[in-house]
Design a protein around this motif. Sequence first.
Motif, PDB file in Angstrom:
ATOM      1  N   GLN A 388      -1.855  -5.918   2.860  1.00  0.00           N
ATOM      2  CA  GLN A 388      -0.402  -6.174   3.731  1.00  0.00           C
ATOM      3  C   GLN A 388       0.174  -4.576   3.374  1.00  0.00           C
ATOM      4  O   GLN A 388       1.253  -4.742   3.606  1.00  0.00           O
ATOM      5  CB  GLN A 388       0.314  -7.141   3.256  1.00  0.00           C
ATOM      6  CG  GLN A 388      -0.152  -8.573   3.450  1.00  0.00           C
ATOM      7  CD  GLN A 388       0.719  -9.693   2.988  1.00  0.00           C
ATOM      8  OE1 GLN A 388       1.767  -9.388   2.675  1.00  0.00           O
ATOM      9  NE2 GLN A 388       0.252 -10.768   3.545  1.00  0.00           N
ATOM     10  N   LEU A 389      -0.548  -3.698   3.019  1.00  0.00           N
ATOM     11  CA  LEU A 389       0.026  -2.439   2.808  1.00  0.00           C
ATOM     12  C   LEU A 389       0.733  -1.736   3.786  1.00  0.00           C
ATOM     13  O   LEU A 389       1.957  -1.303   3.630  1.00  0.00           O
ATOM     14  CB  LEU A 389      -1.198  -1.312   2.270  1.00  0.00           C
ATOM     15  CG  LEU A 389      -0.639   0.043   2.016  1.00  0.00           C
ATOM     16  CD1 LEU A 389       0.412  -0.052   0.883  1.00  0.00           C
ATOM     17  CD2 LEU A 389      -1.736   0.950   1.468  1.00  0.00           C
ATOM     18  N   PRO A 390       0.173  -1.670   5.277  1.00  0.00           N
ATOM     19  CA  PRO A 390       0.900  -1.285   6.293  1.00  0.00           C
ATOM     20  C   PRO A 390       2.296  -1.743   6.743  1.00  0.00           C
ATOM     21  O   PRO A 390       3.026  -1.365   6.826  1.00  0.00           O
ATOM     22  CB  PRO A 390      -0.040  -1.061   7.662  1.00  0.00           C
ATOM     23  CG  PRO A 390      -1.348  -1.455   6.962  1.00  0.00           C
ATOM     24  CD  PRO A 390      -1.257  -2.189   5.535  1.00  0.00           C
ATOM     25  N   LEU A 391       2.181  -3.240   6.581  1.00  0.00           N
ATOM     26  CA  LEU A 391       3.474  -4.144   6.609  1.00  0.00           C
ATOM     27  C   LEU A 391       4.437  -3.839   5.663  1.00  0.00           C
ATOM     28  O   LEU A 391       5.616  -3.525   6.087  1.00  0.00           O
ATOM     29  CB  LEU A 391       3.072  -5.516   6.761  1.00  0.00           C
ATOM     30  CG  LEU A 391       4.247  -6.513   6.867  1.00  0.00           C
ATOM     31  CD1 LEU A 391       4.985  -6.253   8.135  1.00  0.00           C
ATOM     32  CD2 LEU A 391       3.789  -7.858   6.755  1.00  0.00           C
ATOM     33  N   PHE A 392       4.060  -3.589   4.339  1.00  0.00           N
ATOM     34  CA  PHE A 392       5.105  -3.502   3.240  1.00  0.00           C
ATOM     35  C   PHE A 392       5.390  -2.116   3.280  1.00  0.00           C
ATOM     36  O   PHE A 392       6.804  -1.778   3.253  1.00  0.00           O
ATOM     37  CB  PHE A 392       4.141  -3.537   1.889  1.00  0.00           C
ATOM     38  CG  PHE A 392       5.093  -2.903   0.718  1.00  0.00           C
ATOM     39  CD1 PHE A 392       6.312  -3.578   0.226  1.00  0.00           C
ATOM     40  CD2 PHE A 392       4.683  -1.504   0.395  1.00  0.00           C
ATOM     41  CE1 PHE A 392       6.886  -2.875  -0.904  1.00  0.00           C
ATOM     42  CE2 PHE A 392       5.304  -1.001  -0.553  1.00  0.00           C
ATOM     43  CZ  PHE A 392       6.519  -1.613  -1.122  1.00  0.00           C
TER      44      PHE A 392
END
Length: 581
Positions: A388-392
């Motif tokens: 979930q790095l891009p969303l975070f």
Amino acid sequence: MRRQVKLEGRVTGVCRPGELLAIMGASGAGKTTLLNVLTHRNNDKLRITGDLFVNGRRVDPDTLTSRSAYVQQDDLFIGLITVREQLIFQAMVRMDRHLTYYQRMSRVDEVISELGLTKCADTKIGVPGRIKGISGGEMKRLAFACEVLTNPPLMLCDEPTSGLDSFMAQNVVAVMKNMAERGKTIISTIHQPSSEVYAMFDRVLLMAEGRVAFLGEVDAAYEFFSRINMPCPPNYNPADFFISTLAVQPGKEDGCRKAINMICDEFTKSEEGVNIEKAVKENSTEGEAEGYDSLVDVEVKKSPYKASWWCQFRTVLWRSWLEVIREPMLIKVRFFQVMAIALLIGIIYFRQQLTQEGVTNINGALFLLLTNMTFQNVFGVINTFCAQLPLFLREHFNGMYRTDVYFLSKMVSELPFHIFYPFAFVAIAYYMVGFTNDVVDFFICATVVILVANCAVSFGYMISCMSKNLSIALAIASPLIIPLMLFGGFFLNSGSTPVYLTWLKYLSWFSYGNEALLLNQWADVKSIACRANETCYPDGHAVLSFLHYESGTIAANIASLVALLVGYRALGLLRATREDL
């Protein structure tokens, strides 16, 4: 209300309230870069000079960002929550903290109605290839809904019609047009719009090679290109004509760039270009004497977050919990995995006796409890933050929540399962193997295994925070775990550890867990069966003495496991906070 933009002195423009301004151009023309400059995003590798003006007043990017909305090209959502839950989450962390819960929910219902999301309000957003969710057009409208919740006067959209068919693209542009008619300023990049969509724009900004080729009314674009002897053919989509005219075609780079420079120079000298420069200068001068308007007359707070720390934590924890419990298949698979391995260990080591062979078998079974809980939990959570790095990053840099809030929320939401699974594992294997037949010893064993499992989870969190993607995390996990396992006291006697590698033993939960379980198993064993002419362990103390654990205590090892659990999570949190994951 006017917005002015300059990029290294090559782009100057004005956009007024109630207008839908479309930024068009071929790939590489600088459309997205222009939006990133306006919102101060992804500019680390760019050298930017120029000024941002709002109503003639110079503003910094942070002030502009705090009072505007940016709908990015990629739709990033948690697919396991519904449309309404997504908007409730956004309302709780993005709207002003003085608003009541009732006011926030009223705004959510209002936005759902305005953007035509009523039919899919209680439908899961969906995960491509796994969970069927809302359509592409509904996804785009949801992206708009998330941004208009705070009712910003300025909206910037990066190719909102990308990946949609012509009908859905027209619906999305109609949404932007309706917002503009209500007095908002809408600036959007558009890729290959149809002629119907093109006709919906109020003004158009044509870009090529980072320069302005035209900025003005939609109909005026025809006249300008006709004046420079490049008329748009009749019955031809004007958007396609302008983009192809301003594109750099392979094999014709020099000729295309010469034509582009000519068009840009002609526009600069044209009446439209002169009027834009004049309007920019006049508004800049007027702004120095005027006061701030509603967009810029805001107090820039030290904290970029609208919600308090506790509100952020409660809201992110709520979403994380929904995400965990709505993966029933994953929960079932992990449960059956734990049960299957526990039964397998119980069958292989079934009913061990206190004999010399039994000592070796029991010690092996105890260490298997540790290794299984380690690998199962490390690789079970290693993708927690990577996936979930891009969303975070998007939500964090939008000022929605702090890094520590996200880290702690993910940790707390998964904690019940990291307690239940190890306990169930021990409950099955303990009496099947035939460890000490004492209830207190059973609960001590369960406590140690739960702590070991959570140490492994902490280590997995740390690796996940250290890694930029899942591939790197998986690649470094095993090389980091193996040395800790080797110094756990099973493969290498604790008293034989090389002096120069002793420090590794103190970082290993295998070492503390193995010692605690062995002490729990053998400390009260008074007699071990032995055959004649056989080297024997007469009692449990002899076993512990051989392993150099006779002076240890269960309490000290449990305290060390707690320290490792907290330490690894703290390192993960520090890494996440420092590098923003």
